[in-house]
Design a protein around this motif. Sequence first.
Motif, short mmCIF file in Angstrom:
data_model
loop_
_atom_site.label_atom_id
_atom_site.label_comp_id
_atom_site.label_asym_id
_atom_site.label_seq_id
_atom_site.Cartn_x
_atom_site.Cartn_y
_atom_site.Cartn_z
N TRP A 92 76.43 43.92 55.10
CA TRP A 92 76.72 44.87 54.02
C TRP A 92 77.44 46.10 54.56
O TRP A 92 78.40 46.58 53.94
CB TRP A 92 75.42 45.28 53.32
CG TRP A 92 74.93 44.31 52.31
CD1 TRP A 92 73.81 43.53 52.38
CD2 TRP A 92 75.54 43.99 51.05
NE1 TRP A 92 73.69 42.76 51.26
CE2 TRP A 92 74.73 43.02 50.43
CE3 TRP A 92 76.69 44.43 50.41
CZ2 TRP A 92 75.04 42.48 49.17
CZ3 TRP A 92 77.01 43.90 49.16
CH2 TRP A 92 76.18 42.93 48.56
N ARG A 93 76.98 46.63 55.67
CA ARG A 93 77.58 47.86 56.20
C ARG A 93 79.04 47.63 56.61
O ARG A 93 79.87 48.53 56.47
CB ARG A 93 76.74 48.39 57.36
CG ARG A 93 75.47 49.04 56.84
CD ARG A 93 74.56 49.54 57.93
NE ARG A 93 73.50 50.36 57.33
CZ ARG A 93 72.24 50.37 57.73
NH1 ARG A 93 71.87 49.60 58.73
NH2 ARG A 93 71.36 51.14 57.13
N TYR B 36 75.48 59.04 46.83
CA TYR B 36 75.29 57.58 46.84
C TYR B 36 75.82 57.10 48.19
O TYR B 36 76.94 56.63 48.31
CB TYR B 36 76.07 56.95 45.70
CG TYR B 36 75.44 55.70 45.12
CD1 TYR B 36 74.49 54.97 45.83
CD2 TYR B 36 75.78 55.25 43.85
CE1 TYR B 36 73.91 53.84 45.30
CE2 TYR B 36 75.21 54.13 43.31
CZ TYR B 36 74.27 53.42 44.03
OH TYR B 36 73.71 52.29 43.49
N ASP B 37 74.99 57.24 49.21
CA ASP B 37 75.42 57.04 50.59
C ASP B 37 74.88 55.73 51.16
O ASP B 37 74.30 54.90 50.43
CB ASP B 37 75.00 58.23 51.44
CG ASP B 37 73.49 58.51 51.37
OD1 ASP B 37 72.74 57.65 50.85
OD2 ASP B 37 73.07 59.59 51.84
N ASP B 38 75.07 55.54 52.45
CA ASP B 38 74.63 54.31 53.10
C ASP B 38 73.13 54.10 52.93
O ASP B 38 72.67 52.97 52.69
CB ASP B 38 74.99 54.36 54.58
CG ASP B 38 74.53 53.12 55.33
OD1 ASP B 38 75.23 52.10 55.28
OD2 ASP B 38 73.44 53.18 55.94
N ALA B 39 72.36 55.18 53.04
CA ALA B 39 70.90 55.04 52.92
C ALA B 39 70.52 54.55 51.53
O ALA B 39 69.66 53.66 51.39
CB ALA B 39 70.23 56.37 53.22
N GLY C 89 79.17 59.50 43.98
CA GLY C 89 79.64 58.34 44.70
C GLY C 89 81.04 57.91 44.28
O GLY C 89 81.87 58.72 43.90
N HIS C 90 81.28 56.61 44.34
CA HIS C 90 82.60 56.02 44.12
C HIS C 90 82.82 55.75 42.62
O HIS C 90 81.94 55.23 41.95
CB HIS C 90 82.69 54.70 44.90
CG HIS C 90 84.07 54.16 45.06
ND1 HIS C 90 84.82 53.70 44.00
CD2 HIS C 90 84.86 54.02 46.16
CE1 HIS C 90 85.99 53.28 44.44
NE2 HIS C 90 86.05 53.46 45.75
N PRO C 91 84.03 56.03 42.09
CA PRO C 91 84.27 55.85 40.65
C PRO C 91 84.21 54.39 40.18
O PRO C 91 84.04 54.13 38.99
CB PRO C 91 85.66 56.45 40.43
CG PRO C 91 86.30 56.43 41.78
CD PRO C 91 85.19 56.64 42.76
N ARG D 112 83.66 55.70 52.66
CA ARG D 112 84.64 56.71 53.05
C ARG D 112 85.17 57.44 51.82
O ARG D 112 85.22 58.67 51.78
CB ARG D 112 85.78 56.06 53.83
CG ARG D 112 86.89 57.03 54.21
CD ARG D 112 88.09 56.28 54.80
NE ARG D 112 88.64 55.30 53.88
CZ ARG D 112 89.47 55.61 52.88
NH1 ARG D 112 89.80 56.86 52.65
NH2 ARG D 112 89.93 54.65 52.10
N VAL D 113 85.54 56.68 50.80
CA VAL D 113 86.04 57.28 49.56
C VAL D 113 84.93 58.07 48.87
O VAL D 113 85.14 59.19 48.40
CB VAL D 113 86.59 56.18 48.62
CG1 VAL D 113 86.93 56.76 47.25
CG2 VAL D 113 87.81 55.52 49.24
N ALA D 114 83.74 57.48 48.79
CA ALA D 114 82.62 58.13 48.10
C ALA D 114 82.22 59.43 48.78
O ALA D 114 81.74 60.36 48.12
CB ALA D 114 81.43 57.18 48.03
N THR D 115 82.41 59.50 50.09
CA THR D 115 82.05 60.71 50.83
C THR D 115 83.13 61.78 50.71
O THR D 115 82.84 62.97 50.54
CB THR D 115 81.82 60.38 52.31
OG1 THR D 115 80.76 59.42 52.41
CG2 THR D 115 81.45 61.62 53.11
N ASN D 116 84.38 61.38 50.78
CA ASN D 116 85.49 62.34 50.76
C ASN D 116 85.82 62.85 49.36
O ASN D 116 86.18 64.02 49.21
CB ASN D 116 86.74 61.71 51.37
CG ASN D 116 86.59 61.43 52.85
OD1 ASN D 116 85.76 62.05 53.52
ND2 ASN D 116 87.36 60.49 53.38
#
Length: 332
Positions: free
Chosen positions: A169-170, A136-139, A216-218, A178-182
């Motif tokens: 938004w970005r 669930y990234d920027d794209a 993605g993010h919780p 950052r959290v969703a990626t790490n």
Amino acid sequence: MAAPMIPPASAPDFLAKHGWGGAEIRPLAGDASFRRYFRVHRGDETAVLMDAPPEHEDIGPFLRVAGHLLDRGFAPPRPLGIDREQGLLLLEDFGDARVGPYLQRDPAREGDIYRSAVAILARLGSQPAPTDIPPYDDAAMSREVQLFPEWYAPALGFSVDEEGYLAAWREAWADVLRVATNDPVLVLRDYHADNLMVRPGLTELGLLDFQDALAGHPAYDLVSLLQDARREVPQSLEEAMLSEYCSLAQVADPALFRAHYEVLGAQRNTKILGIFTRLWKRDAKPLYLSLQPRVWGYLERNLAHPALAPVRAWFDANVPADKRADAWREYP
């Protein structure tokens, strides 16, 4: 237009192949996608037949996520028969007690049910996402919020600054990503009362409609549950369940988590406004318009958080007050 609720011609042979020959097939439900559901009756036994036309739907993601959830002790419907080529699935039947209608009949159980739903998310958030789930990234998030200028603004007859829109938004979701990626977790993405089932004699809620899950993010599924487009969740309950989640999940920084929750709430609610408008304009499903004012109410609350200052500034400059919640009162 919605597909008629007539079973596909291949259904009887499919059922016979999986031990349900001669079973009666009755319409159960359609949804906002091309999927349709039927209840299959064989004496006192029932199952659910999902018809997901392969030209429009892919049952692979549903099966992949269901397998992941089953392996970890959660409760999606168990597959009883699969035909990928025809897009047919025979599934365990959880009955008719969706949490939304169930709580209309028994509102006293609201707190208990929501605590159970939050506990599921805390368990999901305690383990990493499967490696074969897309991010669930920027794209992905950008595609979703883009539904607002693509569908909502034209439907109400106003133009917007699209370049400034994505830039705002970005800026707002940079730390969320950052959290969703790490530390990504499995995000079911449509986790709300009508996709949760109260199962007779069981405390674990059944899970539906998770085929679009991402890593993605919780906080995303939590905001999906507590800012429900289809059901008014009292703000007092939302606050209590946010605290409940932070306690169960041992969130190290509740204030930062809250900021991420509001950013994801704004992103989700903006996406929903676009989706519901598209369902009306493209798919001839105006029923969803009646939910727009509630979604706007959530979004206005999200935008009040300091983490969303650039997005709030964009909305203030581009979306007049009379094009927000009350604009939908005139439509059916």
